[in-house]
Design a protein around this motif. Structure first.
Motif, mmCIF file in Angstrom:
data_model
loop_
_atom_site.group_PDB
_atom_site.id
_atom_site.type_symbol
_atom_site.label_atom_id
_atom_site.label_comp_id
_atom_site.label_asym_id
_atom_site.label_seq_id
_atom_site.Cartn_x
_atom_site.Cartn_y
_atom_site.Cartn_z
ATOM 1 N N GLN A 1 0.837 -1.188 0.000
ATOM 2 C CA GLN A 1 0.000 0.000 0.000
ATOM 3 C C GLN A 1 0.876 1.244 0.000
ATOM 4 N N LEU A 2 0.723 2.020 -1.045
ATOM 5 C CA LEU A 2 1.398 3.311 -1.103
ATOM 6 C C LEU A 2 0.556 4.319 -0.326
ATOM 7 N N PRO A 3 1.143 5.411 0.122
ATOM 8 C CA PRO A 3 0.385 6.400 0.910
ATOM 9 C C PRO A 3 -0.866 6.881 0.187
ATOM 10 N N SER A 4 -1.960 6.898 0.913
ATOM 11 C CA SER A 4 -3.256 7.390 0.420
ATOM 12 C C SER A 4 -3.759 6.633 -0.801
ATOM 13 N N GLN A 5 -3.408 5.369 -0.914
ATOM 14 C CA GLN A 5 -3.927 4.531 -2.000
ATOM 15 C C GLN A 5 -4.427 3.211 -1.422
ATOM 16 N N GLY A 6 -5.207 2.499 -2.226
ATOM 17 C CA GLY A 6 -5.620 1.165 -1.820
ATOM 18 C C GLY A 6 -4.490 0.174 -2.014
ATOM 19 N N VAL B 1 3.896 0.184 2.540
ATOM 20 C CA VAL B 1 3.653 -0.798 3.593
ATOM 21 C C VAL B 1 3.317 -2.114 2.912
ATOM 22 N N TYR B 2 4.024 -3.168 3.275
ATOM 23 C CA TYR B 2 3.858 -4.478 2.656
ATOM 24 C C TYR B 2 3.125 -5.406 3.622
ATOM 25 N N PHE C 1 -7.544 4.151 9.687
ATOM 26 C CA PHE C 1 -7.184 5.389 10.363
ATOM 27 C C PHE C 1 -5.700 5.650 10.125
ATOM 28 N N PRO C 2 -5.292 6.914 10.289
ATOM 29 C CA PRO C 2 -3.904 7.280 9.984
ATOM 30 C C PRO C 2 -2.893 6.384 10.685
ATOM 31 N N LYS C 3 -1.915 5.919 9.913
ATOM 32 C CA LYS C 3 -0.812 5.103 10.401
ATOM 33 C C LYS C 3 -1.271 3.774 11.019
ATOM 34 N N GLN C 4 -2.462 3.343 10.653
ATOM 35 C CA GLN C 4 -2.927 2.049 11.127
ATOM 36 C C GLN C 4 -3.210 1.147 9.934
ATOM 37 N N SER C 5 -3.449 -0.117 10.233
ATOM 38 C CA SER C 5 -3.725 -1.080 9.179
ATOM 39 C C SER C 5 -5.188 -0.988 8.745
ATOM 40 N N LEU C 6 -5.519 -1.715 7.714
ATOM 41 C CA LEU C 6 -6.909 -1.761 7.249
ATOM 42 C C LEU C 6 -7.724 -2.632 8.193
ATOM 43 N N MET C 7 -8.912 -2.146 8.531
ATOM 44 C CA MET C 7 -9.816 -2.928 9.365
ATOM 45 C C MET C 7 -11.048 -3.264 8.545
ATOM 46 N N LEU C 8 -11.350 -4.550 8.452
ATOM 47 C CA LEU C 8 -12.510 -4.983 7.698
ATOM 48 C C LEU C 8 -13.780 -4.552 8.410
ATOM 49 N N MET C 9 -14.676 -3.907 7.644
ATOM 50 C CA MET C 9 -15.947 -3.481 8.209
ATOM 51 C C MET C 9 -17.052 -4.478 7.892
ATOM 52 N N SER D 1 -12.142 9.138 8.089
ATOM 53 C CA SER D 1 -11.226 8.021 7.897
ATOM 54 C C SER D 1 -10.995 7.815 6.410
ATOM 55 N N PHE D 2 -10.177 6.840 6.091
ATOM 56 C CA PHE D 2 -9.927 6.412 4.714
ATOM 57 C C PHE D 2 -10.705 5.119 4.512
ATOM 58 N N TYR D 3 -11.670 5.134 3.603
ATOM 59 C CA TYR D 3 -12.502 3.967 3.357
ATOM 60 C C TYR D 3 -12.075 3.327 2.033
ATOM 61 N N ILE D 4 -11.891 2.013 2.080
ATOM 62 C CA ILE D 4 -11.382 1.292 0.911
ATOM 63 C C ILE D 4 -12.274 0.099 0.623
#
Lengths: 112, 118
Positions: free
Chosen positions: A38-43, A85-86, B39-47, B90-93
């Protein structure tokens, strides 16, 4: 899904190889090992995946231990664009509905 | 490779309003899609896990009445954040199961939506 453990961060000099380790001691026989970054601000972006044998593609290589309890993502020549981040993720075979659960991942810094 | 388009990429909304985020698989059909929050500087959390034509399955601790998910077609899933509050910023993916170039049982991810609630 089984848990994976990765170092929080790593550094590499530009144009040098990088070995990113991942432990997955509770892996089951049908779990595929996937790597995303994951690159910054990307999926997240797909990097590579494997089951038992080592794998190579245009982005990286994946070395899987014989007992499959660990694996290593290899970037052969790190570039500044590889700073990301890998994530190492286990994926159950045969169930496309299974979710990906992300661990903390390894933040790779590439030094010019 | 496969593409998952997520829209909008950024949105700012006032507290108390609702925001809809779209996730489209552009060149493949996705019977299953997933929504994550980061959230910033955290991992992805499945919703939640979204299956076409059926109700979404939410992870523990995620309010289904606040985060409405609709997966009405094989190429579109939407996430609506209702009555948004600053803590929902937050950042939603989103991601879709399958797609060319992601290997067996891999996923293709959208580029994310940065939600800011003011």
């Amino acid at each position: 899904d089984a848990k994976t453990t990765q170092p929080n961060s790593m550094e590499s000099n530009e144009e040098e190889p990088v070995h990113l380790p991942c432990n997955h001691s509770t892996i089951s026989g049908t779990d595929y090992i996937h790597w995303y970054r994951q690159l910054p601000s990307q999926g997240p972006e797909y990097v590579i995946h494997g089951l038992t044998s080592n794998v190579n593609n245009r982005m990286a290589s994946l070395a899987i231990a014989e007992d499959r309890k660990s694996s290593t993502l290899i970037l052969h020549r790190a570039t500044l664009r590889d700073a990301a981040v890998y994530y190492c993720i286990l994926r159950k075979y045969g169930n496309t509905g299974n979710q990906f659960y992300f661990g903390t991942g390894t933040s790779l810094t590439v030094i010019p | 490779g496969a593409v998952v388009s997520q829209h909008p990429s950024r949105v700012i909304c006032k507290s108390g309003t609702s925001v809809k985020i779209e996730c489209r698989s552009l060149d493949f059909q996705a019977t299953t899609m997933f929504w994550y929050r980061q959230f910033p500087k955290q991992s992805l959390m499945l919703m939640a896990t979204s299956n076409e034509g059926s109700k979404a399955t939410y992870e523990q601790g995620v309010e289904k009445d606040k985060f409405l998910i609709n997966h009405a077609s094989l190429t579109l899933s939407t996430l609506t954040v209702t009555s948004a509050h600053p803590e929902d910023s937050s950042f939603y993916i989103c991601s879709a199961s399958g797609g060319q170039g992601v290997g067996i049982y891999g996923y293709t991810f959208g580029s994310g939506t940065r939600l800011t609630v003011v």
